[in-house]
Motif scaffolding. Structure first.
Motif, PDB file in Angstrom:
ATOM      1  N   TYR A 174      57.953  46.223  38.860  1.00  0.00           N
ATOM      2  CA  TYR A 174      57.331  46.575  40.140  1.00  0.00           C
ATOM      3  C   TYR A 174      58.233  46.187  41.302  1.00  0.00           C
ATOM      4  N   VAL A 175      58.073  46.950  42.397  1.00  0.00           N
ATOM      5  CA  VAL A 175      58.825  46.691  43.629  1.00  0.00           C
ATOM      6  C   VAL A 175      57.823  46.411  44.737  1.00  0.00           C
ATOM      7  N   ILE A 176      58.081  45.333  45.491  1.00  0.00           N
ATOM      8  CA  ILE A 176      57.201  44.973  46.601  1.00  0.00           C
ATOM      9  C   ILE A 176      57.448  45.926  47.771  1.00  0.00           C
ATOM     10  N   ILE A 177      56.372  46.385  48.410  1.00  0.00           N
ATOM     11  CA  ILE A 177      56.473  47.334  49.521  1.00  0.00           C
ATOM     12  C   ILE A 177      56.636  46.559  50.826  1.00  0.00           C
ATOM     13  N   ASN A 178      57.785  46.725  51.480  1.00  0.00           N
ATOM     14  CA  ASN A 178      57.995  46.120  52.798  1.00  0.00           C
ATOM     15  C   ASN A 178      57.652  47.167  53.871  1.00  0.00           C
ATOM     16  N   PRO A 179      57.697  46.815  55.151  1.00  0.00           N
ATOM     17  CA  PRO A 179      57.314  47.774  56.206  1.00  0.00           C
ATOM     18  C   PRO A 179      58.112  49.084  56.174  1.00  0.00           C
ATOM     19  N   THR A 180      59.413  49.006  55.854  1.00  0.00           N
ATOM     20  CA  THR A 180      60.218  50.241  55.817  1.00  0.00           C
ATOM     21  C   THR A 180      59.758  51.160  54.697  1.00  0.00           C
ATOM     22  N   LEU A 181      59.570  50.607  53.495  1.00  0.00           N
ATOM     23  CA  LEU A 181      59.081  51.416  52.379  1.00  0.00           C
ATOM     24  C   LEU A 181      57.687  51.952  52.653  1.00  0.00           C
ATOM     25  N   CYS A 182      56.873  51.144  53.331  1.00  0.00           N
ATOM     26  CA  CYS A 182      55.518  51.565  53.672  1.00  0.00           C
ATOM     27  C   CYS A 182      55.552  52.806  54.570  1.00  0.00           C
ATOM     28  N   ASP A 183      56.370  52.775  55.611  1.00  0.00           N
ATOM     29  CA  ASP A 183      56.454  53.910  56.541  1.00  0.00           C
ATOM     30  C   ASP A 183      57.051  55.158  55.879  1.00  0.00           C
ATOM     31  N   CYS A 184      58.006  54.931  54.990  1.00  0.00           N
ATOM     32  CA  CYS A 184      58.729  56.068  54.410  1.00  0.00           C
ATOM     33  C   CYS A 184      57.986  56.713  53.252  1.00  0.00           C
ATOM     34  N   LEU A 185      57.307  55.915  52.410  1.00  0.00           N
ATOM     35  CA  LEU A 185      56.827  56.452  51.139  1.00  0.00           C
ATOM     36  C   LEU A 185      55.311  56.466  50.971  1.00  0.00           C
ATOM     37  N   LEU A 186      54.557  55.730  51.766  1.00  0.00           N
ATOM     38  CA  LEU A 186      53.100  55.657  51.567  1.00  0.00           C
ATOM     39  C   LEU A 186      52.367  56.596  52.514  1.00  0.00           C
ATOM     40  N   GLU A 187      51.218  57.077  52.028  1.00  0.00           N
ATOM     41  CA  GLU A 187      50.310  57.827  52.892  1.00  0.00           C
ATOM     42  C   GLU A 187      49.530  56.839  53.756  1.00  0.00           C
ATOM     43  N   LYS A 188      48.961  57.304  54.858  1.00  0.00           N
ATOM     44  CA  LYS A 188      48.234  56.416  55.761  1.00  0.00           C
ATOM     45  C   LYS A 188      47.074  55.732  55.055  1.00  0.00           C
ATOM     46  N   SER A 189      46.440  56.441  54.143  1.00  0.00           N
ATOM     47  CA  SER A 189      45.295  55.852  53.429  1.00  0.00           C
ATOM     48  C   SER A 189      45.724  54.746  52.474  1.00  0.00           C
ATOM     49  N   GLU A 190      47.029  54.651  52.193  1.00  0.00           N
ATOM     50  CA  GLU A 190      47.517  53.649  51.237  1.00  0.00           C
ATOM     51  C   GLU A 190      48.086  52.417  51.931  1.00  0.00           C
ATOM     52  N   TYR A 191      48.170  52.438  53.236  1.00  0.00           N
ATOM     53  CA  TYR A 191      48.825  51.347  53.956  1.00  0.00           C
ATOM     54  C   TYR A 191      48.218  49.988  53.618  1.00  0.00           C
ATOM     55  N   GLN A 192      46.880  49.885  53.546  1.00  0.00           N
ATOM     56  CA  GLN A 192      46.213  48.601  53.320  1.00  0.00           C
ATOM     57  C   GLN A 192      45.983  48.317  51.847  1.00  0.00           C
ATOM     58  N   GLU A 193      46.133  49.321  50.999  1.00  0.00           N
ATOM     59  CA  GLU A 193      45.772  49.154  49.598  1.00  0.00           C
ATOM     60  C   GLU A 193      46.968  48.912  48.681  1.00  0.00           C
ATOM     61  N   VAL A 194      48.096  49.658  48.910  1.00  0.00           N
ATOM     62  CA  VAL A 194      49.227  49.596  47.980  1.00  0.00           C
ATOM     63  C   VAL A 194      50.222  48.537  48.455  1.00  0.00           C
ATOM     64  N   GLU A 195      50.447  47.542  47.604  1.00  0.00           N
ATOM     65  CA  GLU A 195      51.390  46.488  47.925  1.00  0.00           C
ATOM     66  C   GLU A 195      52.641  46.552  47.041  1.00  0.00           C
ATOM     67  N   MET A 196      52.500  47.198  45.895  1.00  0.00           N
ATOM     68  CA  MET A 196      53.633  47.317  44.967  1.00  0.00           C
ATOM     69  C   MET A 196      53.627  48.709  44.340  1.00  0.00           C
ATOM     70  N   LEU A 197      54.839  49.153  43.920  1.00  0.00           N
ATOM     71  CA  LEU A 197      54.993  50.414  43.201  1.00  0.00           C
ATOM     72  C   LEU A 197      55.923  50.213  42.023  1.00  0.00           C
ATOM     73  N   LYS A 198      55.678  50.957  40.948  1.00  0.00           N
ATOM     74  CA  LYS A 198      56.606  50.926  39.831  1.00  0.00           C
ATOM     75  C   LYS A 198      57.929  51.595  40.241  1.00  0.00           C
ATOM     76  N   TRP A 199      58.996  51.248  39.532  1.00  0.00           N
ATOM     77  CA  TRP A 199      60.311  51.809  39.858  1.00  0.00           C
ATOM     78  C   TRP A 199      60.289  53.342  39.818  1.00  0.00           C
ATOM     79  N   ASP A 200      59.732  53.890  38.743  1.00  0.00           N
ATOM     80  CA  ASP A 200      59.724  55.353  38.605  1.00  0.00           C
ATOM     81  C   ASP A 200      58.933  56.014  39.727  1.00  0.00           C
ATOM     82  N   ASP A 201      57.799  55.398  40.080  1.00  0.00           N
ATOM     83  CA  ASP A 201      56.971  55.945  41.155  1.00  0.00           C
ATOM     84  C   ASP A 201      57.715  55.876  42.488  1.00  0.00           C
ATOM     85  N   LEU A 202      58.445  54.770  42.690  1.00  0.00           N
ATOM     86  CA  LEU A 202      59.220  54.597  43.924  1.00  0.00           C
ATOM     87  C   LEU A 202      60.280  55.708  44.057  1.00  0.00           C
TER      88      LEU A 202
END
Length: 574
Positions: A422-450
């Motif tokens: 798993y990879v921890i989501i920092n603010p840059t990854l959050c802005d680039c890869l997450l949907e707005k609905s995921e901002y408060q929920e997703v804290e980590m992503l698998k490598w393949d998903d990333l």
């Protein structure tokens, strides 16, 4: 119906054409194709195409011959003569200026303003350009030969010429010498002409004409010598000393030589059945020795069909059949025939063949392009690629994207220590890869998903690499060759092929190959909604043959050929 109307229009527009010349230009039994295109200025142009070559084009309801037609009928139009280096200017889009016109001993051709006329070069009567007279002959003389002479519409080496088989102008000797080459004051005349050229703001006259005068004069002397030799030998077509045969007998021998040469070295069994017109154009003509010109009308046979009938009846060399109404094809060749087996290729033809192969002049076998999917950096993802110095619009391969993301994660220590998958989501990854609905929920992503989220959010691109050429990067995914089956009146099926150009395939060449393969009518049309694109339409459901041609002969990857499932099922009618 189309052929009859075109013949009537040509006869009305060019009354100097004889019935024989008209029959040669537009044969009754040959298939004539009509192609509508748009010039770079937006003008609608109608092309009349015979044997792949455009023979006439219509612009604003006025009919003009192409250079291919004028090479067969060089006296069809009044012609203005100019210096050879001017051709480059004309091909670049310039008009012919009067200071660049070379006057012969017969003076200016008589034309009216707007009349169709041709342009030839010194020492050769084969036209290299077609246009309309900018002023009448009288106005040209009154102007002191200054100003514009011909509004050029079409030239040798332009795109219309490239639409055909790209043959080069024949050498047709002139009968009148240019006045500028005669006399003792050549240098003064050249200097005066150069001054006139420099005074014209739109001139296309040759500043190097004076430098080439001596070469032109030497060339003229050579032509005059050759003409005098030919006169002494009774207009001998091959110029061989002491040949007492008539020109007709010599043409008969040349015709037989080219015929046997073509059968022995050019025609392959896989090409049969082969249209007789294609056999003449693509095989026999190419076997003609350099310096000679194959002209069936100057032989005793007069027509190709009669010649082939005699070769079939008296020599048993081949078999010709009329597979469709008015269209003859070679269906069989006896390669064991003693006459064909004993035929030896003339030394001059063999040497010429070696020269062409060594010079790279022979046809290059088609090689498919290498297509590589790419991913473009978008504005949203730019912060993620900033450390790798990849700006917006940069195209990357999938492996490069993976390496950059991996390096970013390691550099910022974002790998989860407990579970390294798993990879921890920092603010840059959050802005680039997450949907707005995921901002408060997703804290980590698998490598393949990333990685997959990154690729999905990048702009799709692709790189096309043709052998021997620099790679070309285009936006979007590679559009496949599209094969469809459509119905035309009376429930007749036609097969339509689109997007051949993207793979470096010439639609005209593909159409010709299919026509030979399936012996069905094949035409080219402008592709609706796509500039500079042409689609191929062939009668019947020919998906199976088209697929075999593209996959086997041209080696196009199957994933880039769309519509192969539309081939007729076994046991069903096409």
């Amino acid at each position: 119906m189309i052929t009859r109307k075109l013949r009537a229009d040509i006869s009305a527009a060019f009354p100097s054409l004889s019935v024989e010349e008209l029959n040669e230009l537009v044969p009754n039994k040959e298939e004539l194709n009509i192609v509508k295109i748009y010039a770079h200025k937006g003008d609608a142009v109608t092309l009349y195409v015979l044997h792949k070559n455009p023979i006439f084009f219509q612009l604003e309801k006025q009919l003009f011959p192409t250079v291919y037609t004028l090479w067969r009928c060089p006296n069809m139009l009044p012609a203005f003569t100019t210096w050879p280096p001017v051709l480059q200017k004309l091909s670049g889009g310039a008009d012919l200026m009067l200071p660049g016109v070379v006057l012969s001993t017969s003076g200016l051709p008589e034309v009216n303003r707007g009349e169709c006329c041709a342009v030839t070069l010194v020492m050769n009567r084969a036209p290299v350009a077609v246009g309309t007279a900018a002023m009448s002959s009288a106005e040209m003389r009154n102007s002191g030969m200054k100003g514009k002479g011909v509004n050029v519409l079409h030239t040798y080496m332009d795109q219309l010429w490239a639409f055909g088989d790209k043959t080069h102008p024949p050498v047709i000797p002139v009968t009148n010498s240019p006045t500028q080459v005669e006399g003792e004051e050549e240098g003064e005349e050249c200097e005066e002409e150069e001054e006139e050229v420099k005074d014209s703001s739109e001139n296309v006259a040759v500043e190097t004409a004076c430098q080439s005068l001596q070469e032109l004069k030497l060339a003229e002397n050579e032509v005059l010598k050759e003409e005098s030799v030919e006169d002494k030998e009774g207009e001998n077509i091959d110029g061989e000393e002491g040949d007492s045969r008539s020109p007709q007998e010599q043409m008969d021998e040349l015709l037989l030589q080219c015929f046997l040469h073509a059968l022995k070295t050019k025609v392959k069994k896989s090409e049969l059945p082969l249209l007789t017109s294609t056999f003449l154009r693509n095989h026999m003509v190419s076997c003609c020795p350099r310096g000679k010109q194959l002209d069936i009308k100057k032989s005793s046979y007069k027509k190709l069909s009669k010649f082939l009938q005699i070769m079939q009846r008296d020599h048993s060399l081949l078999q010709v059949k009329e597979l469709s109404k008015g269209v003859e094809s070679i269906v069989d060749v006896d390669w064991r025939n003693p006459e064909l087996c004993s035929f030896k290729i003339p030394e001059d033809c063999a040497l010429e063949k070696e020269f062409e192969e060594g010079d790279g002049a022979c046809e290059v076998e088609y090689q498919p392009p290498e297509i590589t999917p790419l991913y473009g950096v978008t504005a949203r993802l730019e912060p993620l690629f900033q450390d790798a110095h990849k700006k917006k619009g940069t195209s990357l391969k999938a492996t490069e994207v993976r390496n950059i993301i991996t390096e970013y994660v390691k550099k910022n220590e974002l790998v989860n220590e407990i579970n390294k998958n798993y990879v921890i989501i920092n603010p840059t990854l959050c802005d680039c890869l997450l949907e707005k609905s995921e901002y408060q929920e997703v804290e980590m992503l698998k490598w393949d998903d990333l990685i997959s989220r990154t690729l999905i959010r990048m702009q799709a691109c692709h790189e096309v690499l043709f052998p021997g050429q620099p790679p070309v990067v285009k936006k979007g995914q590679m559009e496949p060759i599209d094969i469809t089956v459509a119905s035309r009146g009376s429930n007749k099926k036609v097969t339509v092929i689109k997007n051949l150009e993207a793979f470096g395939l010439d639609p005209a060449m593909v159409a010709e190959a299919l026509q030979h393969q399936v012996q069905a009518s094949c035409v080219l049309h402008d592709c609706p909604g796509a500039k500079n694109r042409v689609l191929v339409q062939i009668q019947g459901n020919q998906v199976q043959h088209v697929g075999k041609l593209l996959l086997d002969r041209y080696q196009i990857p199957r994933k880039y050929v769309q519509g192969l499932d539309k081939a007729p099922k076994p046991g069903k009618k096409k």
